[in-house]
Design a protein around this motif. Structure first.
Motif, PDB file in Angstrom:
ATOM      1  N   ASP A 245     -10.542  -3.780   3.988  1.00 45.98           N
ATOM      2  CA  ASP A 245      -9.512  -3.457   4.967  1.00 45.98           C
ATOM      3  C   ASP A 245      -9.123  -1.983   4.831  1.00 45.98           C
ATOM      4  OD1 ASP A 245      -7.389  -4.363   6.963  1.00 45.98           O
ATOM      5  OD2 ASP A 245      -6.148  -3.523   5.367  1.00 45.98           O
ATOM      6  N   SER A 246      -9.109  -1.237   5.924  1.00 48.17           N
ATOM      7  CA  SER A 246      -8.847   0.210   5.877  1.00 48.17           C
ATOM      8  C   SER A 246      -7.438   0.532   5.398  1.00 48.17           C
ATOM      9  CB  SER A 246      -9.086   0.839   7.254  1.00 48.17           C
ATOM     10  OG  SER A 246      -8.219   0.264   8.218  1.00 48.17           O
ATOM     11  N   LYS A 247      -6.468  -0.270   5.827  1.00 43.78           N
ATOM     12  CA  LYS A 247      -5.093  -0.020   5.410  1.00 43.78           C
ATOM     13  C   LYS A 247      -4.929  -0.209   3.905  1.00 43.78           C
ATOM     14  CE  LYS A 247      -0.264  -1.307   6.211  1.00 43.78           C
ATOM     15  NZ  LYS A 247       0.665  -2.190   6.960  1.00 43.78           N
ATOM     16  N   GLN A 248      -5.498  -1.304   3.383  1.00 46.06           N
ATOM     17  CA  GLN A 248      -5.438  -1.558   1.947  1.00 46.06           C
ATOM     18  C   GLN A 248      -6.188  -0.490   1.158  1.00 46.06           C
ATOM     19  OE1 GLN A 248      -3.753  -3.776   0.115  1.00 46.06           O
ATOM     20  NE2 GLN A 248      -2.748  -4.498   1.973  1.00 46.06           N
ATOM     21  N   PHE A 249      -7.304  -0.024   1.703  1.00 45.24           N
ATOM     22  CA  PHE A 249      -8.072   1.023   1.032  1.00 45.24           C
ATOM     23  C   PHE A 249      -7.259   2.315   0.944  1.00 45.24           C
ATOM     24  CE2 PHE A 249     -11.107   4.518   0.861  1.00 45.24           C
ATOM     25  CZ  PHE A 249     -11.965   4.102  -0.145  1.00 45.24           C
TER      26      PHE A 249
ATOM     27  N   ARG B  71      -4.052   2.520   1.023  1.00 40.70           N
ATOM     28  CA  ARG B  71      -2.954   2.223   0.104  1.00 40.70           C
ATOM     29  C   ARG B  71      -3.380   2.459  -1.345  1.00 40.70           C
ATOM     30  NH1 ARG B  71       2.268   1.931  -0.344  1.00 40.70           N
ATOM     31  NH2 ARG B  71       1.805   2.952  -2.294  1.00 40.70           N
ATOM     32  N   GLN B  72      -4.568   1.990  -1.703  1.00 38.80           N
ATOM     33  CA  GLN B  72      -5.069   2.132  -3.065  1.00 38.80           C
ATOM     34  C   GLN B  72      -5.387   3.589  -3.399  1.00 38.80           C
ATOM     35  OE1 GLN B  72      -3.924  -0.801  -4.094  1.00 38.80           O
ATOM     36  NE2 GLN B  72      -5.673  -1.002  -5.438  1.00 38.80           N
ATOM     37  N   VAL B  73      -5.976   4.322  -2.440  1.00 41.00           N
ATOM     38  CA  VAL B  73      -6.263   5.748  -2.648  1.00 41.00           C
ATOM     39  C   VAL B  73      -4.962   6.519  -2.865  1.00 41.00           C
ATOM     40  CG1 VAL B  73      -7.166   7.851  -1.581  1.00 41.00           C
ATOM     41  CG2 VAL B  73      -8.443   5.716  -1.394  1.00 41.00           C
ATOM     42  N   PHE B  74      -3.953   6.188  -2.057  1.00 40.94           N
ATOM     43  CA  PHE B  74      -2.647   6.835  -2.201  1.00 40.94           C
ATOM     44  C   PHE B  74      -2.053   6.546  -3.581  1.00 40.94           C
ATOM     45  CE2 PHE B  74       1.994   6.827  -1.632  1.00 40.94           C
ATOM     46  CZ  PHE B  74       2.185   8.114  -1.188  1.00 40.94           C
ATOM     47  N   SER B  75      -2.176   5.301  -4.034  1.00 44.37           N
ATOM     48  CA  SER B  75      -1.675   4.931  -5.364  1.00 44.37           C
ATOM     49  C   SER B  75      -2.395   5.733  -6.448  1.00 44.37           C
ATOM     50  CB  SER B  75      -1.886   3.434  -5.611  1.00 44.37           C
ATOM     51  OG  SER B  75      -1.158   2.672  -4.670  1.00 44.37           O
ATOM     52  N   LEU B  76      -3.697   5.889  -6.278  1.00 44.66           N
ATOM     53  CA  LEU B  76      -4.487   6.647  -7.246  1.00 44.66           C
ATOM     54  C   LEU B  76      -4.016   8.095  -7.328  1.00 44.66           C
ATOM     55  CD1 LEU B  76      -6.897   6.249  -9.154  1.00 44.66           C
ATOM     56  CD2 LEU B  76      -8.387   7.011  -7.305  1.00 44.66           C
ATOM     57  N   ILE B  77      -3.691   8.686  -6.199  1.00 43.43           N
ATOM     58  CA  ILE B  77      -3.181  10.070  -6.165  1.00 43.43           C
ATOM     59  C   ILE B  77      -1.848  10.172  -6.908  1.00 43.43           C
ATOM     60  CG2 ILE B  77      -2.300  11.887  -4.649  1.00 43.43           C
ATOM     61  CD1 ILE B  77      -4.351  10.943  -2.569  1.00 43.43           C
ATOM     62  N   GLN B  78      -0.988   9.154  -6.734  1.00 40.26           N
ATOM     63  CA  GLN B  78       0.308   9.149  -7.418  1.00 40.26           C
ATOM     64  C   GLN B  78       0.129   9.063  -8.929  1.00 40.26           C
ATOM     65  OE1 GLN B  78       2.966   9.785  -5.372  1.00 40.26           O
ATOM     66  NE2 GLN B  78       1.242   9.839  -3.961  1.00 40.26           N
ATOM     67  N   TYR B  79      -0.833   8.267  -9.375  1.00 41.48           N
ATOM     68  CA  TYR B  79      -1.087   8.148 -10.821  1.00 41.48           C
ATOM     69  C   TYR B  79      -1.574   9.476 -11.400  1.00 41.48           C
ATOM     70  CZ  TYR B  79      -0.955   3.145  -9.707  1.00 41.48           C
ATOM     71  OH  TYR B  79      -0.591   1.908  -9.255  1.00 41.48           O
ATOM     72  N   ILE B  80      -2.437  10.161 -10.657  1.00 43.81           N
ATOM     73  CA  ILE B  80      -2.929  11.472 -11.108  1.00 43.81           C
ATOM     74  C   ILE B  80      -1.776  12.472 -11.185  1.00 43.81           C
ATOM     75  CG2 ILE B  80      -4.410  13.427 -10.496  1.00 43.81           C
ATOM     76  CD1 ILE B  80      -6.333  11.378  -9.212  1.00 43.81           C
ATOM     77  N   ALA B  81      -0.879  12.422 -10.175  1.00 40.74           N
ATOM     78  CA  ALA B  81       0.294  13.307 -10.175  1.00 40.74           C
ATOM     79  C   ALA B  81       1.179  13.020 -11.383  1.00 40.74           C
ATOM     80  CB  ALA B  81       1.089  13.123  -8.882  1.00 40.74           C
ATOM     81  N   PHE B  82       1.294  11.740 -11.738  1.00 43.80           N
ATOM     82  CA  PHE B  82       2.116  11.378 -12.895  1.00 43.80           C
ATOM     83  C   PHE B  82       1.494  11.885 -14.195  1.00 43.80           C
ATOM     84  CE2 PHE B  82       3.513   8.379 -16.217  1.00 43.80           C
ATOM     85  CZ  PHE B  82       4.887   8.605 -16.134  1.00 43.80           C
ATOM     86  N   PHE B  83       0.169  11.816 -14.300  1.00 40.97           N
ATOM     87  CA  PHE B  83      -0.517  12.359 -15.481  1.00 40.97           C
ATOM     88  C   PHE B  83      -0.233  13.865 -15.623  1.00 40.97           C
ATOM     89  CE2 PHE B  83      -3.544   8.662 -15.475  1.00 40.97           C
ATOM     90  CZ  PHE B  83      -3.227   8.237 -16.753  1.00 40.97           C
TER      91      PHE B  83
ATOM     92  N   ARG C 243       9.131  -0.074   5.457  1.00 41.43           N
ATOM     93  CA  ARG C 243       9.761   0.863   4.526  1.00 41.43           C
ATOM     94  C   ARG C 243       8.736   1.425   3.546  1.00 41.43           C
ATOM     95  NH1 ARG C 243      15.074   1.165   4.654  1.00 41.43           N
ATOM     96  NH2 ARG C 243      15.075   2.171   2.604  1.00 41.43           N
ATOM     97  N   GLY C 244       7.486   0.982   3.658  1.00 40.62           N
ATOM     98  CA  GLY C 244       6.432   1.487   2.793  1.00 40.62           C
ATOM     99  C   GLY C 244       6.048   2.917   3.126  1.00 40.62           C
ATOM    100  N   THR C 245       5.405   3.585   2.188  1.00 39.69           N
ATOM    101  CA  THR C 245       5.015   4.980   2.378  1.00 39.69           C
ATOM    102  C   THR C 245       3.818   5.113   3.313  1.00 39.69           C
ATOM    103  OG1 THR C 245       5.771   5.416   0.129  1.00 39.69           O
ATOM    104  CG2 THR C 245       4.475   7.131   1.180  1.00 39.69           C
ATOM    105  N   ILE C 246       2.873   4.188   3.201  1.00 42.57           N
ATOM    106  CA  ILE C 246       1.685   4.219   4.053  1.00 42.57           C
ATOM    107  C   ILE C 246       1.988   3.522   5.378  1.00 42.57           C
ATOM    108  CG2 ILE C 246      -0.713   3.488   4.280  1.00 42.57           C
ATOM    109  CD1 ILE C 246      -0.303   5.676   2.260  1.00 42.57           C
ATOM    110  N   ILE C 247       1.638   4.167   6.490  1.00 43.42           N
ATOM    111  CA  ILE C 247       1.889   3.592   7.814  1.00 43.42           C
ATOM    112  C   ILE C 247       0.589   3.540   8.614  1.00 43.42           C
ATOM    113  CG2 ILE C 247       4.297   4.332   7.918  1.00 43.42           C
ATOM    114  CD1 ILE C 247       3.427   6.709   9.593  1.00 43.42           C
TER     115      ILE C 247
END
Length: 245
Positions: A43-47, A49-61, A184-188
């Motif tokens: 699913d493109s939306k879920q994909f 969502r996961q890519v966005f999450s991955l970017i956030q984890y890298i930013a946190f590192f 209210r989610g970040t991804i739209i």
């Protein structure tokens, strides 16, 4: 005296190292799980969502390792500030964006903005203490001016953050400023419906109000602390010295 200072520094450094190790393990596990899930999502939306999450984890590192990066420019970050900022970044980047707490828990964004007002105010107080420590001529700085600076610093940082959110939403088509009525989610997606008129400004104004509220809580805390200190001084000055027998 110097030994006590060294011991306090070592304890603070140890706490910072433990916090970094704890969050590194958690985010590393989340990063690995997210990378594995990318191969099984169709699913493109879920994909996205996961890519966005991955970017956030890298930013946190990057935030976890920010003291080392700043040290190259001769900027020392106090351990206490590092710990507080790390916890806040974990709540915002990892839980808020990465695990979509913003979308799942409607008050999560408000909680973080209130917490940011508190954190920024304590950072402002620390900055003032640093200035007073370096320049003795500022030791008589009016308390009211200090509190005005604290509130202004918190609001200014909050306003800058809103500018960043607006820019991010405009470039990447996200929902950081909560201007969508349907999520209210970040991804739209294209199917989400935006708010119209005055309602579209509600989230931004609420966030700034919460930043100010957090600053006022810190100011009230500092006032009460000084009030208690004055009472203790008055009580000590009112005590009559005992006659030696």
């Amino acid at each position: 005296m110097a030994k006590k200072k060294d011991d306090a520094f070592d304890q603070a450094y140890s706490r910072g190292a433990k916090v970094k190790r704890f969050f590194t393990i958690i985010v590393f596990i989340l990063t690995v799980i997210t990378c594995i899930q990318l191969f099984f999502i169709h699913d493109s939306k879920q994909f996205n969502r996961q890519v966005f999450s991955l970017i956030q984890y890298i930013a946190f590192f990057l935030i976890l390792n920010s003291p080392k990066l700043l040290k190259k420019y001769h900027l020392e970050v106090p351990v206490e500030v590092y710990i507080v900022v790390t916890i806040f970044a974990f709540l915002g980047l990892v839980l808020g964006d990465g695990l979509n707490f913003y979308g799942r828990i409607h008050w999560w964004d408000s909680l973080l903005h209130f917490a940011s007002g508190v954190i920024l105010s304590f950072v402002a107080m620390w900055m003032i203490q640093m200035l007073i420590g370096r320049h003795e001529r500022h030791q008589l700085l009016d308390t009211v001016l200090i509190y005005i600076f604290v509130a202004s610093f918190s609001l200014a940082a909050g306003a800058f953050w809103e500018l960043c959110e607006y820019t991010t939403d405009d470039i990447f088509m996200t929902n950081n400023q909560q201007y969508m009525a349907s999520t209210r989610g970040t991804i739209i997606t294209k199917n989400d419906v935006p708010l119209v008129g005055h309602a579209a400004l509600t989230d931004t104004m609420k966030d700034l109000a919460l930043d100010l509220a957090g600053a006022l809580v810190v100011i009230a805390y500092e006032c009460s602390k000084k009030g208690i200190q004055k009472k203790i001084k008055k009580k000590k000055s009112g005590e009559t010295p005992k006659m030696s027998e």
